[in-house]
Write an enzyme that holds these catalytic residues in place. Structure first.
Site, mmCIF file in Angstrom:
data_model
loop_
_atom_site.group_PDB
_atom_site.id
_atom_site.type_symbol
_atom_site.label_atom_id
_atom_site.label_comp_id
_atom_site.label_asym_id
_atom_site.label_seq_id
_atom_site.Cartn_x
_atom_site.Cartn_y
_atom_site.Cartn_z
ATOM 1 N N CYS A 2 0.844 -1.176 -0.096
ATOM 2 C CA CYS A 2 -0.124 -0.103 0.065
ATOM 3 C C CYS A 2 0.940 1.298 -0.203
ATOM 4 O O CYS A 2 1.982 1.087 0.095
ATOM 5 C CB CYS A 2 -0.901 -0.066 1.254
ATOM 6 S SG CYS A 2 -1.622 -1.479 1.547
ATOM 7 N N ARG A 48 -4.658 1.307 -0.824
ATOM 8 C CA ARG A 48 -4.692 -0.154 -0.774
ATOM 9 C C ARG A 48 -4.165 -0.921 -1.913
ATOM 10 O O ARG A 48 -5.099 -0.600 -2.960
ATOM 11 C CB ARG A 48 -6.023 -0.594 0.036
ATOM 12 C CG ARG A 48 -5.752 -2.105 0.418
ATOM 13 C CD ARG A 48 -7.009 -2.686 1.020
ATOM 14 N NE ARG A 48 -6.893 -4.000 1.563
ATOM 15 C CZ ARG A 48 -7.696 -4.907 1.736
ATOM 16 N NH1 ARG A 48 -8.940 -4.707 1.522
ATOM 17 N NH2 ARG A 48 -7.416 -6.038 2.311
ATOM 18 N N ILE A 51 -4.330 -7.753 -0.946
ATOM 19 C CA ILE A 51 -3.748 -9.045 -1.243
ATOM 20 C C ILE A 51 -3.996 -9.813 -0.309
ATOM 21 O O ILE A 51 -4.173 -11.351 -0.622
ATOM 22 C CB ILE A 51 -2.143 -8.740 -1.243
ATOM 23 C CG1 ILE A 51 -1.460 -8.154 -2.564
ATOM 24 C CG2 ILE A 51 -1.293 -10.067 -1.221
ATOM 25 C CD1 ILE A 51 -0.106 -7.409 -2.270
ATOM 26 N N GLY A 74 2.800 -2.955 3.504
ATOM 27 C CA GLY A 74 3.543 -4.145 3.450
ATOM 28 C C GLY A 74 2.844 -5.478 3.785
ATOM 29 O O GLY A 74 1.812 -5.535 3.517
ATOM 30 N N GLU A 75 3.677 -6.567 4.214
ATOM 31 C CA GLU A 75 3.010 -7.949 4.844
ATOM 32 C C GLU A 75 3.854 -8.223 5.949
ATOM 33 O O GLU A 75 4.966 -8.068 6.119
ATOM 34 C CB GLU A 75 3.399 -8.895 3.469
ATOM 35 C CG GLU A 75 2.866 -8.628 1.930
ATOM 36 C CD GLU A 75 1.259 -8.358 2.334
ATOM 37 O OE1 GLU A 75 0.492 -8.958 3.047
ATOM 38 O OE2 GLU A 75 0.722 -7.843 1.222
ATOM 39 N N ASP A 98 -3.505 -9.398 7.764
ATOM 40 C CA ASP A 98 -2.341 -9.400 8.609
ATOM 41 C C ASP A 98 -2.096 -7.759 9.478
ATOM 42 O O ASP A 98 -1.668 -7.975 10.441
ATOM 43 C CB ASP A 98 -1.147 -9.492 7.726
ATOM 44 C CG ASP A 98 -1.186 -8.449 6.740
ATOM 45 O OD1 ASP A 98 -2.145 -8.107 6.201
ATOM 46 O OD2 ASP A 98 0.217 -8.205 6.079
ATOM 47 N N GLY A 364 14.607 -13.072 -5.951
ATOM 48 C CA GLY A 364 16.049 -13.586 -5.460
ATOM 49 C C GLY A 364 16.953 -12.477 -4.689
ATOM 50 O O GLY A 364 18.074 -12.865 -4.371
#
Length: 641
Positions: A2, A48, A51, A74-75, A98, A364
């Site tokens: 977000c 927003r 997810i 974030g997450e 979350d 990665g």
């Protein structure tokens, strides 16, 4: 993922119109919904990108009685485990998101809530009872957060452009920060490239109340004192590493939308995609960049793994013309000068992911910093080896083994190699020794600055300036550990995760995730003996060993080839410059902006036009001048969109 913004004003209630103007500048980060919370001195805004908990995770979000509010970007990957524990403790949670665990963790742990999070985040939390604001940023600096003092208090946002929506925030570059970009590739936190604006450093929380502000570090990279000995066998370490990697990937696949992966053709992204295929039941969808220039293209390696894993794969082809066309928008989102064009193709890759219907991609990034993958680490080892016997005629020959993939390698000629790599030899044994050749080369950009800006940009010595931010115990670490720490706190957090990472992905509303930067993996790798990371001149030795039997052998043992793109040559076609480039290098525009000596900049432009720029220094100078001119156009001469 977000965008967040807000304002704290102790003198007057925050106006909704101000928050609306701020969050409108961040719509690209969160196109799915907007939300606001205003109460007394605080105003929180949120854009927003849905997810997790698509229908119930709207923000700003509060606890049961509305006394704790949060706007979150974030997450939190371990949110399910945290949620279960909070429910056992008697908390009532209204959503499956979350984000909601944050307000309840704050009730349990106060500011220490951040120590319980496995995630990538930046958030603003308001404690209405205490009349207190908490700003927090993740351990590695994956998600950005900026703040500035304004009338009556503080304003903050995910990006600087949102702060510029406030009329009392001035727009001007900071000379010291510009010099840091032209040395370390990014400003050293808390500096931002704009004067009066600060970046919250990674791993820190900032608290603000009526008494003032307080900045506290809650996490940092840490290494044991030298010498570090192995406590068990290499196979045992490799087994633990594989298990940690599988769990990090499993956690970062959590989402209520499909998740993709970037596949560069290198070892790190190949590991992530392979673990998704073999360690989870998530459908594997991969995306790659390809280039016309064989020097930069890795499509053969990409296709080898695509066929090996049987992944559904999409390539995004990027030409020099594509880079030139995307570059102005790239700078609009980096909000800082850059010295390479590499972020622009990453933005185009994110656009391809978004066009395919995805919002999330695993990458990665981070493996080289954590497991000792960069050529800079090899280079530093060789330079230290030479410095211990500077009169040796044999030791400098090791330099010939560095940078074999570069068309114009500094190691190509014996005399050139010794001049380049022996830069700063007098500082052998000091922190920053491993980085001095890079810093010295990049800092040559400052010779193109006009006198006033050159004075401000070079008023610090690179090693000494950085030393002010280094922990006291760093001197007791192994040399590789020192180099890793500095790399993580300069190039990685300031440039790779920001300009090339978050900003390029979020320009297209794509959330990138970084399993190698799981803090458990960092802690594991930091305890390893250096030889398990860099065995002789073989990089990421233990990481490669942990993938035995999972990757094709040629790919598992492939030497590091960093992601690179064409720089100055992207802006010319058959000797003719792209229109906006010619305009920005014109005497009038250079003089109007005032940062660069017009004569010096125009000589460089003419050299690029003639196709005579081949070295790192001139390429970085060209891109640095162009990006600074674009930044001035977009944020100072004209208002950013």
């Amino acid at each position: 993922m977000c965008g967040i913004a807000g304002r704290l004003d102790w003198t007057a209630p925050v106006e909704r119109a101000q928050l609306q103007a701020m969050i409108a500048r961040l719509r690209h980060r969160g196109p799915d919904a907007q939300g606001f919370y205003l109460q007394g001195p605080i105003g929180l805004a949120h854009a927003r990108l849905s997810i997790i908990d698509l229908s119930g995770g709207s923000q700003p979000l509060c606890n049961e009685d509305g006394t704790v509010w949060v706007s979150f970007n974030g997450e939190i990957f371990n949110y399910r485990e945290l949620r279960a524990d909070l429910l056992r403790r008697g908390h009532r949670l209204a959503t499956q998101s979350d984000t909601e665990v944050l307000v309840h963790l704050y009730e349990e742990h106060g500011d220490a809530l951040v120590e319980h999070l496995n995630g990538q985040f930046a958030f603003a939390l308001w404690d209405a009872r205490a009349q207190r604001l908490l700003l927090a940023r993740d351990r590695c600096g994956i998600r950005p957060l900026f703040h500035t003092r304004v009338r009556g208090g503080l304003a903050f946002a995910s990006e600087v452009k949102a702060l510029f929506a406030l009329p009392d925030v001035p727009r001007q570059l900071d000379g010291r920060a510009l010099g840091e970009v032209f040395t370390y590739w990014a400003p050293l936190p808390p500096h931002a490239v704009f004067a009066g604006i600060e970046s919250l450093p990674p791993g820190h929380v900032l608290t603000v109340d009526a008494r003032g502000t307080h900045l506290r570090r809650y996490w940092d990279w840490s290494f044991p004192p030298a010498p570090v000995e192995a406590g068990r066998s290499a196979d045992s370490y490799a087994e633990e590493l594989r298990a940690l990697l599988i769990d990090a990937v499993r956690l970062q696949l959590r989402a209520d939308v499909p998740v993709a992966a970037y596949l560069s053709g290198g070892l790190d992204s190949s590991i992530i995609t392979t673990l998704i295929r073999h360690g989870t039941d998530t459908p594997l969808r991969t995306f790659s960049l390809t280039f016309d220039d064989a020097e930069f293209d890795e499509s053969a390696w990409q296709q080898q793994l695509v066929q090996y894993l049987g992944t559904a794969h999409t390539t995004v082809h990027c030409t020099r013309a594509d880079i030139a066309a995307a570059f102005p928008r790239t700078i609009l989102h980096t909000e800082a000068p850059i010295v390479r064009t590499a972020p622009a193709p990453m933005m185009l890759l994110a656009a391809g992911v978004r066009a395919a219907g995805y919002k999330v991609a695993l990458t990665g990034e981070g493996a080289d910093e954590v497991f000792g993958g960069y050529d800079l680490f090899k280079e530093a080892r060789v330079r230290r080896f030479i410095a211990r016997q500077p009169q040796s005629r044999c030791r400098p020959r090791l330099l010939e083994r560095l940078y074999p993939y570069l068309k114009h390698s500094p190691a190509a000629g014996r005399a050139m190699a010794e001049r380049f790599f022996r830069a700063g030899e007098a500082q052998y044994g000091q922190p920053g020794f491993g980085h001095l050749p890079r810093w010295t080369t990049t800092r040559r950009i400052s010779q193109f600055l006009s006198a006033p800006w050159r004075h401000a940009a070079t008023a610090f010595e690179p090693s000494a300036a950085l030393a002010e931010q280094l922990p006291a115990e760093l001197a007791r670490w192994e040399p590789l550990a020192q180099d890793q720490y500095i790399e993580a706190h300069t190039l990685m957090s300031g440039y790779l995760l920001c300009a090339q990472g978050d900003r390029m992905a979020m320009a297209q509303a794509i959330e990138t995730r970084f399993p190698f930067l799981d803090h458990r993996l960092i802690a594991f790798a930091s305890r390893l003996p250096s030889r398990y990371k860099l065995m002789g001149l073989t990089e990421k030795w233990l990481l490669k060993r942990s993938m035995d039997g999972l990757l094709p052998e040629a790919l598992r043992h492939r030497s590091k080839q960093p992601y690179r793109t064409p720089d100055s040559q992207s802006f010319f076609h058959q000797g003719e410059p792209v229109d906006y480039v010619a305009e920005l290098f014109s005497p009038a525009r250079l003089k109007d902006a005032g940062y660069f000596d017009p004569q010096a900049a125009i000589r460089l432009f003419d050299k690029a036009r003639a196709g005579k720029i081949i070295g790192f220094g001139d390429n970085m100078a060209f891109v640095g001048i162009l990006s600074t001119q674009l930044l001035h156009e977009q944020f100072i001469r004209h208002a950013a969109a």
